[in-house]
Design an enzyme around this catalytic site. Structure first.
Site, PDB file in Angstrom:
ATOM      1  N   VAL A  39       0.860  -1.175   0.000  1.00 27.21           N
ATOM      2  CA  VAL A  39       0.000   0.000   0.000  1.00 27.21           C
ATOM      3  C   VAL A  39       0.901   1.232   0.000  1.00 27.21           C
ATOM      4  CG1 VAL A  39      -1.858   1.240   1.144  1.00 27.21           C
ATOM      5  CG2 VAL A  39      -1.769  -1.261   1.272  1.00 27.21           C
ATOM      6  N   ASP A 147     -11.500 -11.567   5.259  1.00 24.64           N
ATOM      7  CA  ASP A 147     -10.234 -11.344   5.950  1.00 24.64           C
ATOM      8  C   ASP A 147     -10.334 -10.167   6.910  1.00 24.64           C
ATOM      9  OD1 ASP A 147      -7.623 -12.016   6.584  1.00 24.64           O
ATOM     10  OD2 ASP A 147      -6.751 -10.734   5.045  1.00 24.64           O
TER      11      ASP A 147
END
Length: 473
Positions: A39, A147
């Site tokens: 990210v 998740d």
């Protein structure tokens, strides 16, 4: 394609893949990394706002890349204050998928636990209701997260918790693995090494709330495993322990333990029912609740809270009565039971319904699907109210009571949620789902046996008010 600035390399740590060059965005630095993606932080040049761009570490072929773009557009349609906003998506020149997200400057719940310690009870409950609301919206649109964990709950610039990473990373195209994280995954996901469903998400959200209070995921907190294999063995074979904090009330412990039940059938029916259970704890502790924020769902369990107060002793106990007045007393008791219990079903009974026969939910579906049944919708898209059963009545037959009812508007897939009501005003331990319009139950102790019944549609909507009835000896 614009040239990368000279500062790009300076802000990229050694070993980190080169951030993609994206038209209209200027690279700033690395935010973090996961097992399947990095990210990065970028600045959107047109607006001078910062964004987070998640870039997959694997490369997609042209077919998978096209599907990624289509599904990313669908994910962007899941607009909710507690779902991280998706600004765009695409595939880099070298085939890596990327998604452009809202930038959350306060970091993740995991970061905050690591730097500031565990959360207070009131904030955990507040976050729980908000996140369960967002999760229910996703589930209603046939999307499961798969998740959920503390690192995937980010705190936005407004201080709001938001769920990130709804399964549109590269691993969604690799059906050999769902990319789940063992500390937060329920037994059925670990056992199958496959995708979960909405009840798996409920488990993972409960594990996340547990960690907010305990500092670690449930089985890491309790058993201190040293390897992943040890952790998995604990999840598969050992019970979830209570949280050793004096300020965590038993009522909240019970809600979390139910959501963390190893058998999915024993968890909450939907994420919104999990939210309702958390709201009930808020009302008991503080006298108020965080609103459920989902279109078409009542924000507060006001009537259920009244019923809870009655079950806890707010209603006066009936004094002893002369024997010749017993029929009148029985009638009065029945009226009180019906008045109090007729409001509790939607928020108290349904969370405990047996899930036998439920089907799984796809991780990401065709963007054209809306997750609702067309037969029960008005032309303007608003959902119609599910009616209550009618003609509910019961009759004693020895030590059992048989109740029957009718469905005033039968639909394909209709089932019936029923529960025996005990003398305290709670029937949640007995809640069941059946397909027929009759049930035979053991006679309750005392002068009457009472049940509540609601219609449950195939899309999991249910009667706004249950039908209630008592059979009197």
């Amino acid at each position: 394609m614009p040239q990368r600035t000279a500062s790009t390399a300076a802000h990229t740590p050694a070993g980190t893949p080169a951030p993609p060059r994206l038209r209209g965005y200027r690279y700033v630095g690395v935010i973090g990394k996961g097992s399947t993606a990095y990210v990065f932080r970028y600045r959107q040049e047109a607006t001078e706002r910062d964004v987070a761009i998640k870039v997959g570490t694997t490369h997609l072929d042209s077919k998978a890349g096209a599907r990624f773009k289509t599904e990313a557009v669908f994910m962007a349609s899941l607009q909710h204050p507690n779902i991280l906003t998706v600004h765009g998506a695409g595939v880099t020149d070298d085939g890596r998928p990327y998604t452009i997200f809202e930038y959350a400057p306060a970091g993740s719940v995991k970061d905050i636990i690591a730097t500031q310690g565990v959360y207070p009870v009131d904030r955990t409950l507040d976050y729980g209701v908000q996140l369960a609301s967002a999760l229910y919206l996703a589930h209603r649109n046939n999307t499961v997260h798969r998740d959920l964990k503390t690192s995937n709950i980010l705190i936005t610039a407004q201080g709001v918790p938001a769920i990130a990473d709804f399964g549109i990373a590269t691993n969604i195209y690799d059906h050999r693995s769902t990319g789940y994280s063992p500390p937060w995954a329920p037994p059925e996901v670990i056992a199958s090494r496959g995708s979960g469903d909405d009840r798996s998400d409920i488990y993972s959200l409960a594990a996340t709330l547990y960690a907010m209070l305990a500092g670690k995921s449930p089985f890491e907190y309790a058993y201190d495993p040293h390897t992943i294999d040890e952790l998995v063995d604990c999840i598969m074979h050992k019970p979830v322990p209570p949280i050793n904090r004096a300020d965590v009330p038993q009522s909240l412990q019970q809600v979390l333990l139910k959501a963390l039940a190893p058998d999915p059938a024993n968890r909450y029916f939907t994420a919104v029912e999990f939210a309702r259970a958390l709201q009930e704890v808020q009302i008991q502790l503080y006298g108020h609740a965080t609103p459920v924020n989902v279109q078409g769902i009542e924000p507060y369990p006001t009537r259920a809270a009244m019923a809870t107060a009655g079950a806890q002793g707010a209603l006066p106990a009936a004094p002893a009565k002369p024997k010749d007045r017993r029929p009148l007393i029985i009638a009065a008791v029945v009226l009180v039971v019906l008045a109090v219990l007729g409001v509790v079903f939607a928020a108290v009974i349904l969370p405990n319904i047996d899930h036998s026969g439920d089907t799984g939910t796809a991780a990401v579906v065709n963007p054209g699907m809306n997750g609702t049944s067309g037969g029960d919708d008005d032309d303007d898209g608003t959902t119609t109210t599910v009616p209550s059963p009618i003609e509910l009545s019961g009759a004693y037959a020895g030590d059992t009571v048989k109740f029957t009812w009718s469905n005033p508007d039968p639909q394909d897939g209709d089932r019936y949620a029923w529960s025996v009501i005990n003398g305290t005003g709670s029937g949640q331990a007995n809640a069941k789902l059946i397909e027929g319009t009759s049930v035979e139950v053991p006679a309750s102790d005392g002068a009457q046996t009472c049940i509540q019944v609601s219609i449950v549609r195939q899309d999991r909507r249910m009667s706004s008010t249950p039908a209630t009835a008592c059979a009197v000896k």
